[in-house]
Design a protein around this motif. Structure first.
Motif, PDB file in Angstrom:
ATOM      1  N   LYS A  35       0.743  -1.124  -0.032  1.00  0.00           N
ATOM      2  CA  LYS A  35      -0.064   0.059   0.002  1.00  0.00           C
ATOM      3  C   LYS A  35       0.933   1.179  -0.104  1.00  0.00           C
ATOM      4  O   LYS A  35       1.749   1.368   0.942  1.00  0.00           O
ATOM      5  N   GLU A  36       0.714   2.166  -1.046  1.00  0.00           N
ATOM      6  CA  GLU A  36       1.565   3.372  -1.142  1.00  0.00           C
ATOM      7  C   GLU A  36       1.540   3.950   0.032  1.00  0.00           C
ATOM      8  O   GLU A  36       2.783   4.629   0.371  1.00  0.00           O
ATOM      9  N   GLU A  37       0.527   4.338   0.599  1.00  0.00           N
ATOM     10  CA  GLU A  37       0.633   5.443   1.662  1.00  0.00           C
ATOM     11  C   GLU A  37       1.340   5.029   2.962  1.00  0.00           C
ATOM     12  O   GLU A  37       1.632   5.849   3.615  1.00  0.00           O
ATOM     13  N   THR A  38       1.193   3.889   3.190  1.00  0.00           N
ATOM     14  CA  THR A  38       1.561   3.365   4.271  1.00  0.00           C
ATOM     15  C   THR A  38       2.670   2.165   4.498  1.00  0.00           C
ATOM     16  O   THR A  38       3.462   1.910   5.412  1.00  0.00           O
ATOM     17  N   GLY A  39       3.154   1.604   3.231  1.00  0.00           N
ATOM     18  CA  GLY A  39       3.932   0.518   3.200  1.00  0.00           C
ATOM     19  C   GLY A  39       3.335  -0.810   3.923  1.00  0.00           C
ATOM     20  O   GLY A  39       4.072  -1.678   3.772  1.00  0.00           O
ATOM     21  N   LEU A  77     -10.535  -9.528  -4.578  1.00  0.00           N
ATOM     22  CA  LEU A  77     -10.405  -9.736  -3.263  1.00  0.00           C
ATOM     23  C   LEU A  77      -9.214  -9.302  -2.568  1.00  0.00           C
ATOM     24  O   LEU A  77      -8.017  -9.466  -3.245  1.00  0.00           O
ATOM     25  N   VAL A  78      -9.086  -8.536  -1.396  1.00  0.00           N
ATOM     26  CA  VAL A  78      -7.861  -8.136  -0.927  1.00  0.00           C
ATOM     27  C   VAL A  78      -7.972  -8.420   0.432  1.00  0.00           C
ATOM     28  O   VAL A  78      -8.820  -8.701   1.171  1.00  0.00           O
ATOM     29  N   LYS A  79      -6.627  -8.589   0.786  1.00  0.00           N
ATOM     30  CA  LYS A  79      -6.158  -9.267   2.199  1.00  0.00           C
ATOM     31  C   LYS A  79      -5.185  -8.215   2.801  1.00  0.00           C
ATOM     32  O   LYS A  79      -4.097  -8.128   2.119  1.00  0.00           O
ATOM     33  N   PRO A  80      -5.278  -7.768   3.902  1.00  0.00           N
ATOM     34  CA  PRO A  80      -6.286  -7.412   4.749  1.00  0.00           C
ATOM     35  C   PRO A  80      -7.341  -6.379   4.180  1.00  0.00           C
ATOM     36  O   PRO A  80      -6.853  -5.388   3.834  1.00  0.00           O
ATOM     37  N   ALA A  81      -8.432  -6.568   3.943  1.00  0.00           N
ATOM     38  CA  ALA A  81      -9.601  -5.873   3.332  1.00  0.00           C
ATOM     39  C   ALA A  81      -9.670  -4.535   3.874  1.00  0.00           C
ATOM     40  O   ALA A  81      -9.815  -3.360   3.350  1.00  0.00           O
ATOM     41  N   LYS A  82      -9.704  -4.330   5.212  1.00  0.00           N
ATOM     42  CA  LYS A  82     -10.067  -3.145   5.968  1.00  0.00           C
ATOM     43  C   LYS A  82      -8.710  -2.012   5.546  1.00  0.00           C
ATOM     44  O   LYS A  82      -9.113  -0.884   5.756  1.00  0.00           O
ATOM     45  N   LYS A  83      -7.671  -2.517   5.093  1.00  0.00           N
ATOM     46  CA  LYS A  83      -6.552  -1.529   4.717  1.00  0.00           C
ATOM     47  C   LYS A  83      -6.906  -0.750   3.559  1.00  0.00           C
ATOM     48  O   LYS A  83      -6.281   0.265   3.100  1.00  0.00           O
ATOM     49  N   ILE A  84      -7.844  -1.316   2.428  1.00  0.00           N
ATOM     50  CA  ILE A  84      -7.896  -0.881   1.131  1.00  0.00           C
ATOM     51  C   ILE A  84      -9.334  -0.165   1.133  1.00  0.00           C
ATOM     52  O   ILE A  84     -10.382  -0.708   1.180  1.00  0.00           O
ATOM     53  N   LYS A  85      -9.065   1.191   1.029  1.00  0.00           N
ATOM     54  CA  LYS A  85     -10.382   1.916   0.718  1.00  0.00           C
ATOM     55  C   LYS A  85     -10.361   2.795  -0.650  1.00  0.00           C
ATOM     56  O   LYS A  85      -9.526   2.721  -1.136  1.00  0.00           O
ATOM     57  N   ALA A  86     -11.572   3.159  -0.949  1.00  0.00           N
ATOM     58  CA  ALA A  86     -11.428   3.967  -2.280  1.00  0.00           C
ATOM     59  C   ALA A  86     -10.486   5.165  -2.268  1.00  0.00           C
ATOM     60  O   ALA A  86     -10.332   5.990  -1.381  1.00  0.00           O
TER      61      ALA A  86
END
Length: 342
Positions: free
Chosen positions: A72-76, A95-104
């Motif tokens: 994830k670019e913003e947090t690594g 599908l993404v894991k962990p899903a809660k880390k990826i928002k619009a």
């Protein structure tokens, strides 16, 4: 019918973790529906049970190396992405894991920036729509960065990617292999043709919904995930000729079966060029309109796949065969042995 009607005891050690060295050397259990006899063979013996004029229908879908590991670019933070369905152009449902880390609006990078994804939308079931950016050809980038999305019951690493592909895989788009076809080799297909047995191809891109567990007690309440299929005019003409000649259509796999039965249901039993999405759910009692036989692997207890084969050969006969398979130490699931129902 209830979900418990399709349960059986399966020792974990019978779940095949790796493919056999020789594809066609897997075992083959043959179920004769007319005399209710069960016999034991190897897959290369299948020629003995196919007649001149029969037609095998193969699903030529190709499995994508659809599992990607990114940052994830913003947090690594590390993120796992599983491609499910191409929506349009470079937009994919995933599908993404962990899903809660990826928002619009979240961005994920893969392979030092070879591939970049932006989250466009969060779906109701928890999936995401991602738009991918890359240089060159998407499938070539995916081939470099992606891994084969093996089912969760396979714990071993796959040494060769092509062992989770059929030898005739052609149309990119599946999240899982049509595993009944994994037993065929080029040599065996050539011998089949030499015997005068026709081979036809359809495409159904297998989604993970096919393997989604049934979570309701009453199976009529289960909803299937839709999957994309297509049949060419050439295949339609082949199959109509087989039917007209009174010969058998033998489906290779539950995916081919669901495609053929969807088309036959919608056209009154006549095959025609067609494409679309199917969510057909086949369970007993069901009147088959397209196929006369089926080659398939051994499936999970309580799954929609064991329900489909129970509709073709009747539940008691199938469960008897499965109990014999356990007693005879057959190998189960994706890399396991095969069954022919005729």
């Amino acid at each position: 019918m209830e979900i418990e009607d399709f349960d059986f005891d399966l020792p974990e050690e019978l779940i095949a973790q790796t493919p056999l060295q020789e594809r066609a050397s897997s075992r083959l259990m043959v179920l004769n529906r007319e005399n209710r006899k069960i016999s034991h063979h190897h897959f290369y013996d299948i020629l003995d049970f196919l007649n001149e004029g029969d037609c095998l229908v193969l699903n030529d879908t190709k499995v994508l190396p659809a599992r990607l590991y990114g940052i994830k670019e913003e947090t690594g933070a590390k993120v796992e992405v599983l491609l499910l369905t191409q929506m349009e152009n470079d937009d994919w449902e995933v599908l993404v894991k962990p899903a809660k880390k990826i928002k619009a609006g979240s961005k994920i990078t893969f392979g030092d920036g070879q591939l970049i994804a932006t989250c466009l939308e969060i779906k109701e079931h928890g999936g995401r729509i991602l738009r991918f950016e890359y240089q060159g050809i998407f499938y070539e980038v995916l081939d470099q960065l992606g891994e084969m999305p093996l089912p969760p019951y396979i714990k071993e690493q796959l040494e060769e990617k092509d062992r989770y592909q059929t030898v005739y895989a052609k149309e990119q788009g599946s999240a899982a292999a049509p595993t009944a076809g994994l037993h065929f080799t080029e040599t065996l297909l050539r011998k089949i043709k030499q015997k005068g047995i026709d081979i036809a191809f359809i495409t159904l891109h297998v989604g993970l919904g096919t393997f989604r567990p049934v979570s309701v007690d009453n199976i009529k309440e289960h909803e299937m995930h839709a999957e994309f299929y297509q049949m060419t005019q050439e295949t339609a003409d082949q199959l109509n000729e087989v039917k007209k000649s009174g010969n058998r259509i033998i489906s290779v796999g539950t995916t081919s079966t669901r495609t053929l039965e969807t088309i036959a249901r919608d056209t009154g039993g006549v095959f025609e060029e067609r494409n679309g999405w199917t969510d057909i759910f086949i369970y007993p009692p069901y009147q088959f309109k397209a196929i006369d036989g089926l080659i398939t692997n051994f499936h999970l207890p309580k799954s929609t796949l064991i329900m489909l084969v129970s509709a073709l050969a009747d539940r008691d006969f199938i469960l008897e065969a499965y109990h014999k398979a356990v007693d005879e130490r057959y190998r189960f699931f994706s890399f396991g042995d095969a069954m022919l129902i005729i």
